[in-house]
Design a protein around this motif. Sequence first.
Motif, PDB file in Angstrom:
ATOM      1  N   LEU A   1       0.841  -1.191   0.000  1.00 38.90           N
ATOM      2  CA  LEU A   1       0.000   0.000   0.000  1.00 38.90           C
ATOM      3  C   LEU A   1       0.883   1.249   0.000  1.00 38.90           C
ATOM      4  N   ALA A   2       0.628   2.144  -0.935  1.00 38.28           N
ATOM      5  CA  ALA A   2       1.427   3.361  -1.033  1.00 38.28           C
ATOM      6  C   ALA A   2       1.163   4.285   0.149  1.00 38.28           C
ATOM      7  N   ALA A   3       2.172   5.038   0.527  1.00 39.90           N
ATOM      8  CA  ALA A   3       2.071   5.971   1.652  1.00 39.90           C
ATOM      9  C   ALA A   3       1.954   7.404   1.150  1.00 39.90           C
ATOM     10  N   ALA A   4       1.013   8.153   1.735  1.00 42.67           N
ATOM     11  CA  ALA A   4       0.919   9.585   1.471  1.00 42.67           C
ATOM     12  C   ALA A   4       1.932  10.341   2.327  1.00 42.67           C
ATOM     13  N   SER A   5       2.220   9.797   3.503  1.00 42.28           N
ATOM     14  CA  SER A   5       3.219  10.296   4.448  1.00 42.28           C
ATOM     15  C   SER A   5       3.505   9.123   5.382  1.00 42.28           C
ATOM     16  N   PRO A   6       4.487   9.202   6.251  1.00 40.80           N
ATOM     17  CA  PRO A   6       4.802   8.042   7.079  1.00 40.80           C
ATOM     18  C   PRO A   6       3.582   7.487   7.823  1.00 40.80           C
ATOM     19  N   GLY A   7       3.251   6.233   7.535  1.00 39.52           N
ATOM     20  CA  GLY A   7       2.156   5.564   8.221  1.00 39.52           C
ATOM     21  C   GLY A   7       0.764   5.895   7.719  1.00 39.52           C
ATOM     22  N   VAL A   8       0.650   6.765   6.722  1.00 37.30           N
ATOM     23  CA  VAL A   8      -0.655   7.201   6.209  1.00 37.30           C
ATOM     24  C   VAL A   8      -0.857   6.617   4.811  1.00 37.30           C
ATOM     25  N   ILE A   9      -1.911   5.817   4.637  1.00 37.11           N
ATOM     26  CA  ILE A   9      -2.189   5.153   3.369  1.00 37.11           C
ATOM     27  C   ILE A   9      -2.736   6.161   2.359  1.00 37.11           C
ATOM     28  N   ALA A  10      -2.153   6.167   1.172  1.00 37.07           N
ATOM     29  CA  ALA A  10      -2.591   7.064   0.108  1.00 37.07           C
ATOM     30  C   ALA A  10      -3.812   6.495  -0.608  1.00 37.07           C
ATOM     31  N   ASN A  11      -4.684   7.384  -1.041  1.00 39.28           N
ATOM     32  CA  ASN A  11      -5.815   7.040  -1.895  1.00 39.28           C
ATOM     33  C   ASN A  11      -6.770   6.081  -1.181  1.00 39.28           C
ATOM     34  N   TRP A  12      -7.396   5.187  -1.941  1.00 36.67           N
ATOM     35  CA  TRP A  12      -8.393   4.279  -1.371  1.00 36.67           C
ATOM     36  C   TRP A  12      -8.185   2.867  -1.937  1.00 36.67           C
TER      37      TRP A  12
END
Length: 241
Positions: free
Chosen positions: A107-118
């Motif tokens: 799962l891609a990260a938007a920032s450390p520990g935060v999942i990008a997109n849906w």
Amino acid sequence: MGVQPIGIPGVWRIVFRDEFNVLDKSVWRVNFNGADQTAITHPVQRDNELQCYDPAQVDIFEGNLRIRIVDKPCTIDGKTYKYRSGIINTNHWRAFTYGAFEARMCLAAASPGVIANWPAWFMQGVTPPPWPDHGELDIVEGLTSSFGPGRAAFHFHSPLTNAGGWPEGDWTGWHTFGSKWAPDHASFYYDGNLVGTLTFGITNLPMYPCVYLATSALRGGPIVVPSELLVDYVRIWKLKH
């Protein structure tokens, strides 16, 4: 015994597996309920998703399924979507009732520990009954809620319940997400560890596997485009008796 699900108790026989050495379109649909495997289709939830599903965004890359989301508008039936992304599912081709379900995903990260997109890996009740009459087993999806942006979540949806949970931890990058669906419960295992069990409103009708990468201004994590979802494998088992 053969390959077994990670952490899910029981002795299992595998009934479906794809290691994604090739993209087998006799197994997977690469759009949402589109009979034509090259057709661009509306998203699953038309009210708040920002992407269409374009089969060109689904391929095999270095032994993994790859679903990419790109900034390329598309218009379907007069409605324009800002992005294009991808989906795989076996609707009308293969469905299962009860068992163990597992995928290894990045799962891609938007920032450390935060999942990008849906991104989402789930079992969906066979259509055409109105959702969620046949149930929906959400094994993992990246959502934003009062718990924070881009959090991993699991749920079971049916006419009686929308219950779920939000496992603590950083679920970006490579992890294994699994679930056991039984007549009286659905349990969820992340990297082989039990993270939650639901016991109310569990349905008993067939569901088909589905993986997608979506975006939403209302539900998903922070939008990061371009981005991609990688899947090493999808495996499904039945209990040995």
